[in-house]
Motif scaffolding. Sequence first.
Motif, PDB file in Angstrom:
ATOM      1  N   LEU A 226      -3.597 -36.119  41.536  1.00  0.00           N
ATOM      2  CA  LEU A 226      -2.524 -35.145  41.308  1.00  0.00           C
ATOM      3  C   LEU A 226      -1.920 -34.664  42.618  1.00  0.00           C
ATOM      4  O   LEU A 226      -0.701 -34.515  42.735  1.00  0.00           O
ATOM      5  N   ASP A 227      -2.764 -34.410  43.613  1.00  0.00           N
ATOM      6  CA  ASP A 227      -2.264 -33.930  44.904  1.00  0.00           C
ATOM      7  C   ASP A 227      -1.376 -34.982  45.569  1.00  0.00           C
ATOM      8  O   ASP A 227      -0.291 -34.663  46.086  1.00  0.00           O
ATOM      9  N   LEU A 228      -1.814 -36.229  45.570  1.00  0.00           N
ATOM     10  CA  LEU A 228      -1.002 -37.290  46.174  1.00  0.00           C
ATOM     11  C   LEU A 228       0.300 -37.483  45.401  1.00  0.00           C
ATOM     12  O   LEU A 228       1.357 -37.722  45.991  1.00  0.00           O
ATOM     13  N   SER A 229       0.242 -37.375  44.083  1.00  0.00           N
ATOM     14  CA  SER A 229       1.436 -37.566  43.251  1.00  0.00           C
ATOM     15  C   SER A 229       2.498 -36.521  43.511  1.00  0.00           C
ATOM     16  O   SER A 229       3.688 -36.759  43.275  1.00  0.00           O
ATOM     17  N   ALA A 230       2.076 -35.343  43.976  1.00  0.00           N
ATOM     18  CA  ALA A 230       3.015 -34.233  44.166  1.00  0.00           C
ATOM     19  C   ALA A 230       3.674 -34.241  45.540  1.00  0.00           C
ATOM     20  O   ALA A 230       4.458 -33.347  45.855  1.00  0.00           O
ATOM     21  N   MET A 231       3.392 -35.257  46.348  1.00  0.00           N
ATOM     22  CA  MET A 231       3.935 -35.300  47.707  1.00  0.00           C
ATOM     23  C   MET A 231       5.043 -36.353  47.808  1.00  0.00           C
ATOM     24  O   MET A 231       5.809 -36.544  46.879  1.00  0.00           O
ATOM     25  N   GLY A 232       5.146 -37.022  48.932  1.00  0.00           N
ATOM     26  CA  GLY A 232       6.253 -37.950  49.148  1.00  0.00           C
ATOM     27  C   GLY A 232       6.046 -39.299  48.483  1.00  0.00           C
ATOM     28  O   GLY A 232       5.039 -39.555  47.817  1.00  0.00           O
ATOM     29  N   ASP A 233       7.017 -40.195  48.693  1.00  0.00           N
ATOM     30  CA  ASP A 233       6.981 -41.517  48.056  1.00  0.00           C
ATOM     31  C   ASP A 233       5.744 -42.312  48.464  1.00  0.00           C
ATOM     32  O   ASP A 233       5.104 -42.955  47.624  1.00  0.00           O
ATOM     33  N   ARG A 234       5.400 -42.279  49.747  1.00  0.00           N
ATOM     34  CA  ARG A 234       4.243 -43.032  50.216  1.00  0.00           C
ATOM     35  C   ARG A 234       2.955 -42.476  49.607  1.00  0.00           C
ATOM     36  O   ARG A 234       2.039 -43.221  49.283  1.00  0.00           O
ATOM     37  N   ASP A 235       2.915 -41.151  49.463  1.00  0.00           N
ATOM     38  CA  ASP A 235       1.749 -40.518  48.856  1.00  0.00           C
ATOM     39  C   ASP A 235       1.630 -40.924  47.389  1.00  0.00           C
ATOM     40  O   ASP A 235       0.524 -41.181  46.897  1.00  0.00           O
ATOM     41  N   ARG A 236       2.768 -40.972  46.688  1.00  0.00           N
ATOM     42  CA  ARG A 236       2.734 -41.354  45.271  1.00  0.00           C
ATOM     43  C   ARG A 236       2.299 -42.806  45.100  1.00  0.00           C
ATOM     44  O   ARG A 236       1.639 -43.151  44.122  1.00  0.00           O
ATOM     45  N   GLU A 237       2.656 -43.666  46.053  1.00  0.00           N
ATOM     46  CA  GLU A 237       2.182 -45.054  45.998  1.00  0.00           C
ATOM     47  C   GLU A 237       0.659 -45.100  46.133  1.00  0.00           C
ATOM     48  O   GLU A 237      -0.013 -45.868  45.441  1.00  0.00           O
ATOM     49  N   ALA A 238       0.119 -44.273  47.025  1.00  0.00           N
ATOM     50  CA  ALA A 238      -1.334 -44.196  47.171  1.00  0.00           C
ATOM     51  C   ALA A 238      -1.968 -43.647  45.901  1.00  0.00           C
ATOM     52  O   ALA A 238      -3.057 -44.081  45.499  1.00  0.00           O
ATOM     53  N   ALA A 239      -1.293 -42.693  45.256  1.00  0.00           N
ATOM     54  CA  ALA A 239      -1.795 -42.133  43.996  1.00  0.00           C
ATOM     55  C   ALA A 239      -1.824 -43.196  42.908  1.00  0.00           C
ATOM     56  O   ALA A 239      -2.805 -43.311  42.155  1.00  0.00           O
TER      57      ALA A 239
END
Length: 259
Positions: A226-239
């Motif tokens: 959830l934390d990664l999903s709520a950040m930038g595009d690269r973070d959402r890819e990691a999520a």
Amino acid sequence: GQGWMDLAGNCFLSFAGIHIEIEKTDVNPFGTRRKQKSVFSPKSSRILKVLLAERRPLRGNEIASRAHVSTAQVSKIREVLIDREWATSDPSGLRVVKPIELLQAWREERQAPDLLAQGYTIYHGAALDTHIQTLFMKSKTTPFNTLLLAGHSVARRIAPYARVPGEFFYADRHSLELLEDFLRLEPSDMGANVFVYEPEDDMMQLDSIAISPDPVRGTGLIQTYLDLSAMGDRDREAADHLFSEKLARALGTGINRHD
């Protein structure tokens, strides 16, 4: 002194020699139960994590005990989950039947955690890992504090994907002091390599996971996702990578919080 009446049968009428006063009840028979503001609030989130960690039905008192909330709170969340068809309930207990749909709705509502502090440490590589381990060993001697690896720091250790530099933590004020001391953290707006988020709940450890070497611990799979999903595009890819590598399978069989 004003005349009045209500639909519960109470009234006070006094005029021209007539006096009628009736007190039948002080309870509003037309009152509606207050709805749960959000099924994803911090305390409610504890309940959801407990339910998602199990594929078997759970009784309300067991959920309340494991999530450290009241049974009334569990009852409110139960109504919302059933109303949205994310869960079912029978005499054996409450069970989430649409974990993916529940998690996606949670993801859409999730906001990025608040940054408490950021700074620069001179340590890196094996030296940094050693100091982080020592930091967690010291933290264990102080009860009731919050210190967890978070975000990319967890993801790169359990489901490597995007190499994002820096270490990420959840820490309360006391743990932040330890962190600043053990990592010799210097405040820095530019070039920071340590980022500390403010815990939204003082019991984030409930679903934390062990990360080698002991006693280092990080946020659980759901919290990290959830934390990664709520950040930038690269973070959402990691999520998304974390979801496909770890979380999807865990949601299908129950999440073992001690893995």
